[in-house]
Motif scaffolding. Structure first.
Motif, mmCIF file in Angstrom:
data_model
loop_
_atom_site.group_PDB
_atom_site.id
_atom_site.type_symbol
_atom_site.label_atom_id
_atom_site.label_comp_id
_atom_site.label_asym_id
_atom_site.label_seq_id
_atom_site.Cartn_x
_atom_site.Cartn_y
_atom_site.Cartn_z
ATOM 1 N N ALA A 9 0.852 -1.249 0.131
ATOM 2 C CA ALA A 9 -0.097 0.170 0.054
ATOM 3 C C ALA A 9 0.562 1.133 0.047
ATOM 4 N N VAL A 10 2.060 1.153 0.778
ATOM 5 C CA VAL A 10 2.874 2.368 0.817
ATOM 6 C C VAL A 10 3.403 2.530 -0.500
ATOM 7 N N GLU A 11 4.082 1.493 -0.996
ATOM 8 C CA GLU A 11 4.705 1.746 -2.186
ATOM 9 C C GLU A 11 3.716 2.004 -3.498
ATOM 10 N N GLY A 12 2.483 1.595 -3.301
ATOM 11 C CA GLY A 12 1.562 1.842 -4.494
ATOM 12 C C GLY A 12 1.117 3.495 -4.191
ATOM 13 N N GLU A 13 1.085 4.122 -2.997
ATOM 14 C CA GLU A 13 0.524 5.313 -2.872
ATOM 15 C C GLU A 13 1.568 6.098 -2.970
ATOM 16 N N PHE A 14 2.813 6.025 -2.567
ATOM 17 C CA PHE A 14 3.789 6.969 -2.449
ATOM 18 C C PHE A 14 5.206 6.681 -3.443
ATOM 19 N N GLY A 15 5.140 5.746 -3.872
ATOM 20 C CA GLY A 15 6.048 5.272 -5.045
ATOM 21 C C GLY A 15 7.501 5.352 -4.626
ATOM 22 N N ALA A 16 8.312 6.465 -5.200
ATOM 23 C CA ALA A 16 9.848 6.412 -4.887
ATOM 24 C C ALA A 16 10.027 7.042 -3.473
ATOM 25 N N ARG A 17 9.062 7.661 -2.865
ATOM 26 C CA ARG A 17 8.931 8.321 -1.759
ATOM 27 C C ARG A 17 8.853 7.202 -0.592
ATOM 28 N N ALA A 18 8.350 5.991 -0.798
ATOM 29 C CA ALA A 18 7.963 5.061 0.206
ATOM 30 C C ALA A 18 8.974 4.762 0.865
ATOM 31 N N GLU A 19 10.167 4.626 0.775
ATOM 32 C CA GLU A 19 11.180 4.002 1.755
ATOM 33 C C GLU A 19 11.567 5.286 2.521
ATOM 34 N N SER A 20 11.686 6.320 2.161
ATOM 35 C CA SER A 20 11.963 7.633 2.897
ATOM 36 C C SER A 20 10.763 8.081 4.027
ATOM 37 N N LEU A 21 9.635 7.664 3.328
ATOM 38 C CA LEU A 21 8.620 8.060 4.401
ATOM 39 C C LEU A 21 8.380 7.164 5.525
ATOM 40 N N THR A 22 8.636 5.828 5.356
ATOM 41 C CA THR A 22 8.343 4.743 6.390
ATOM 42 C C THR A 22 9.727 4.979 7.191
ATOM 43 N N HIS A 23 10.790 5.456 7.060
ATOM 44 C CA HIS A 23 12.057 5.466 7.642
ATOM 45 C C HIS A 23 12.201 6.814 8.413
ATOM 46 N N ASP A 24 11.770 7.729 7.829
ATOM 47 C CA ASP A 24 12.325 9.049 8.256
ATOM 48 C C ASP A 24 11.046 10.067 8.969
ATOM 49 N N LEU A 25 9.958 9.556 8.668
ATOM 50 C CA LEU A 25 8.580 10.438 8.942
ATOM 51 C C LEU A 25 7.983 10.180 10.319
ATOM 52 N N VAL A 26 7.953 10.878 11.147
ATOM 53 C CA VAL A 26 7.496 10.520 12.361
ATOM 54 C C VAL A 26 5.962 10.799 12.362
ATOM 55 N N LEU A 27 5.249 9.772 12.779
ATOM 56 C CA LEU A 27 3.739 9.957 12.598
ATOM 57 C C LEU A 27 3.475 10.613 13.970
ATOM 58 N N GLY A 28 2.661 11.656 13.837
ATOM 59 C CA GLY A 28 2.140 12.373 14.904
ATOM 60 C C GLY A 28 1.298 11.389 15.759
#
Length: 73
Positions: A9-28
């Motif tokens: 789902a993350v790969e499908g929604e965010f494509g090339a940004r998926a890896e960085s979003l799951t590793h770097d974005l702190v979810l409030g």
């Protein structure tokens, strides 16, 4: 939602940004990144919805994603 469905789902929604979003974005809502939450045993569905909230994913694209079409298995 299973972990594999979450990752699709993350790969499908965010494509090339998926890896960085799951590793770097702190979810409030969780106070940690998606990867940290997965490793801590937080249900993938809860993480997916927190990521969608943080990234302003429209509700229409939040539900039923990540699943394989039975014909593709």
């Amino acid at each position: 939602m299973r972990r594999s469905e979450f990752l699709r789902a993350v790969e499908g929604e965010f494509g090339a940004r998926a890896e960085s979003l799951t590793h770097d974005l702190v979810l409030g809502g969780l106070g940690r990144t998606a990867r940290e939450a997965l490793d801590a045993g937080v249900p993938p569905r809860e993480i997916w919805l927190a990521l969608c909230d943080e990234a302003d994913v429209p509700p229409a694209r939040r539900y039923g994603v990540g699943r394989l079409d039975p014909r593709e298995r």
